[in-house]
Design a protein around this motif. Structure first.
Motif, PDB file in Angstrom:
ATOM      1  N   GLN A  18      37.920  57.479 -35.450  1.00 14.23           N
ATOM      2  CA  GLN A  18      38.046  55.967 -35.385  1.00 14.23           C
ATOM      3  C   GLN A  18      37.519  55.261 -36.540  1.00 14.23           C
ATOM      4  O   GLN A  18      38.202  54.392 -36.876  1.00 14.23           O
ATOM      5  CB  GLN A  18      37.282  55.523 -34.379  1.00 14.23           C
ATOM      6  N   ALA A  19      36.440  55.789 -37.232  1.00 15.01           N
ATOM      7  CA  ALA A  19      36.069  55.349 -38.610  1.00 15.01           C
ATOM      8  C   ALA A  19      37.168  55.248 -39.433  1.00 15.01           C
ATOM      9  O   ALA A  19      37.407  54.416 -40.284  1.00 15.01           O
ATOM     10  CB  ALA A  19      34.828  55.775 -39.168  1.00 15.01           C
ATOM     11  N   GLU A  24      41.745  52.578 -42.881  1.00 21.17           N
ATOM     12  CA  GLU A  24      42.988  52.503 -43.185  1.00 21.17           C
ATOM     13  C   GLU A  24      43.766  51.273 -42.922  1.00 21.17           C
ATOM     14  O   GLU A  24      44.503  50.697 -43.620  1.00 21.17           O
ATOM     15  CB  GLU A  24      43.755  53.388 -42.497  1.00 21.17           C
ATOM     16  N   ILE A  25      43.145  50.633 -41.677  1.00 20.44           N
ATOM     17  CA  ILE A  25      43.804  49.506 -41.192  1.00 20.44           C
ATOM     18  C   ILE A  25      43.118  48.167 -41.751  1.00 20.44           C
ATOM     19  O   ILE A  25      43.862  47.153 -41.889  1.00 20.44           O
ATOM     20  CB  ILE A  25      43.855  49.319 -39.629  1.00 20.44           C
ATOM     21  N   GLY A  31      35.144  47.261 -34.247  1.00 22.88           N
ATOM     22  CA  GLY A  31      36.282  46.406 -33.778  1.00 22.88           C
ATOM     23  C   GLY A  31      37.422  47.447 -33.212  1.00 22.88           C
ATOM     24  O   GLY A  31      37.989  47.184 -32.297  1.00 22.88           O
ATOM     25  N   TYR A  32      37.717  48.478 -34.033  1.00 22.46           N
ATOM     26  CA  TYR A  32      38.307  49.173 -33.690  1.00 22.46           C
ATOM     27  C   TYR A  32      38.169  50.235 -32.444  1.00 22.46           C
ATOM     28  O   TYR A  32      38.797  50.431 -31.458  1.00 22.46           O
ATOM     29  CB  TYR A  32      38.576  50.359 -34.710  1.00 22.46           C
ATOM     30  N   LEU A  47      48.855  42.749 -35.915  1.00 22.82           N
ATOM     31  CA  LEU A  47      50.059  43.008 -36.934  1.00 22.82           C
ATOM     32  C   LEU A  47      49.482  44.120 -37.864  1.00 22.82           C
ATOM     33  O   LEU A  47      50.515  45.095 -38.008  1.00 22.82           O
ATOM     34  CB  LEU A  47      50.105  41.969 -37.557  1.00 22.82           C
ATOM     35  N   ARG A  48      48.437  44.233 -38.192  1.00 24.05           N
ATOM     36  CA  ARG A  48      48.047  45.484 -39.065  1.00 24.05           C
ATOM     37  C   ARG A  48      48.095  46.601 -38.434  1.00 24.05           C
ATOM     38  O   ARG A  48      48.654  47.753 -38.944  1.00 24.05           O
ATOM     39  CB  ARG A  48      46.587  45.206 -39.716  1.00 24.05           C
ATOM     40  N   ILE A  49      47.664  46.669 -37.241  1.00 20.91           N
ATOM     41  CA  ILE A  49      47.820  48.129 -36.350  1.00 20.91           C
ATOM     42  C   ILE A  49      49.231  48.314 -36.278  1.00 20.91           C
ATOM     43  O   ILE A  49      49.488  49.759 -36.259  1.00 20.91           O
ATOM     44  CB  ILE A  49      47.116  48.068 -35.137  1.00 20.91           C
ATOM     45  N   ALA A  50      50.072  47.373 -36.057  1.00 20.20           N
ATOM     46  CA  ALA A  50      51.503  47.745 -35.810  1.00 20.20           C
ATOM     47  C   ALA A  50      52.208  48.173 -37.022  1.00 20.20           C
ATOM     48  O   ALA A  50      52.822  49.258 -36.902  1.00 20.20           O
ATOM     49  CB  ALA A  50      52.223  46.385 -35.139  1.00 20.20           C
TER      50      ALA A  50
END
Length: 72
Positions: A18-19, A24-25, A31-32, A47-50
Protein backbone atom coordinates in the motif's frame (compact mmCIF):
# COMPACT_ATOMS: atom_id res chain seq x y z
CA UNK A 1 -16.63 -5.95 -6.93
CA UNK A 2 -16.51 -2.57 -5.18
CA UNK A 3 -13.98 0.27 -5.44
CA UNK A 4 -11.88 -0.96 -2.49
CA UNK A 5 -11.59 -4.47 -3.91
CA UNK A 6 -10.72 -3.15 -7.37
CA UNK A 7 -7.80 -1.01 -6.20
CA UNK A 8 -6.61 -3.80 -3.89
CA UNK A 9 -6.53 -6.26 -6.81
CA UNK A 10 -4.86 -3.74 -9.11
CA UNK A 11 -2.18 -3.03 -6.50
CA UNK A 12 -1.55 -6.72 -5.82
CA UNK A 13 -1.30 -7.44 -9.56
CA UNK A 14 1.66 -5.04 -9.62
CA UNK A 15 3.14 -6.66 -6.50
CA UNK A 16 3.10 -3.41 -4.56
CA UNK A 17 2.56 -2.64 -0.90
CA UNK A 18 0.00 0.00 0.00
CA UNK A 19 2.86 2.38 0.81
CA UNK A 20 4.50 1.80 -2.57
CA UNK A 21 1.23 2.31 -4.45
CA UNK A 22 0.51 5.50 -2.51
CA UNK A 23 3.95 6.88 -3.34
CA UNK A 24 3.62 5.98 -7.02
CA UNK A 25 0.19 7.63 -7.24
CA UNK A 26 1.25 10.65 -5.21
CA UNK A 27 -1.10 10.32 -2.26
CA UNK A 28 -0.57 9.62 1.42
CA UNK A 29 -0.20 6.08 2.70
CA UNK A 30 -3.09 6.64 5.12
CA UNK A 31 -5.29 7.94 2.31
CA UNK A 32 -4.57 4.88 0.19
CA UNK A 33 -5.12 2.57 3.13
CA UNK A 34 -8.47 4.23 3.87
CA UNK A 35 -9.59 3.63 0.29
CA UNK A 36 -8.79 -0.08 0.50
CA UNK A 37 -10.85 -0.17 3.68
CA UNK A 38 -13.90 1.28 1.93
CA UNK A 39 -13.31 5.03 1.70
CA UNK A 40 -13.67 6.98 -1.51
CA UNK A 41 -11.13 9.47 -2.89
CA UNK A 42 -11.72 13.01 -3.96
CA UNK A 43 -11.94 13.63 -7.67
CA UNK A 44 -8.28 14.58 -8.20
CA UNK A 45 -7.05 11.44 -6.45
CA UNK A 46 -9.53 9.29 -8.35
CA UNK A 47 -8.12 10.59 -11.63
CA UNK A 48 -4.54 9.84 -10.52
CA UNK A 49 -5.52 6.31 -9.48
CA UNK A 50 -7.26 5.64 -12.80
CA UNK A 51 -4.27 6.99 -14.74
CA UNK A 52 -1.74 5.02 -12.72
CA UNK A 53 -3.56 1.71 -13.10
CA UNK A 54 -4.62 2.55 -16.70
CA UNK A 55 -8.31 1.97 -16.07
CA UNK A 56 -11.34 4.20 -16.45
CA UNK A 57 -12.89 6.17 -13.61
CA UNK A 58 -16.26 4.70 -14.63
CA UNK A 59 -14.93 1.16 -14.10
CA UNK A 60 -13.37 2.04 -10.75
CA UNK A 61 -16.66 3.52 -9.55
CA UNK A 62 -18.76 0.61 -10.78
CA UNK A 63 -20.54 2.40 -13.61
CA UNK A 64 -19.35 -0.10 -16.24
CA UNK A 65 -17.68 -3.49 -16.47
CA UNK A 66 -15.40 -2.22 -19.26
CA UNK A 67 -12.04 -1.23 -17.72
CA UNK A 68 -11.19 1.15 -20.54
CA UNK A 69 -14.61 2.76 -21.10
CA UNK A 70 -14.43 6.48 -21.86
CA UNK A 71 -10.62 6.58 -21.83
CA UNK A 72 -8.95 8.78 -24.39
Amino acid sequence: MDFAEKIRRLRRARHLTQAQAATEIGISFRGYQDMELGGYPRYEKLLRIADYYDVSVDWLMGRTENRSAHRS
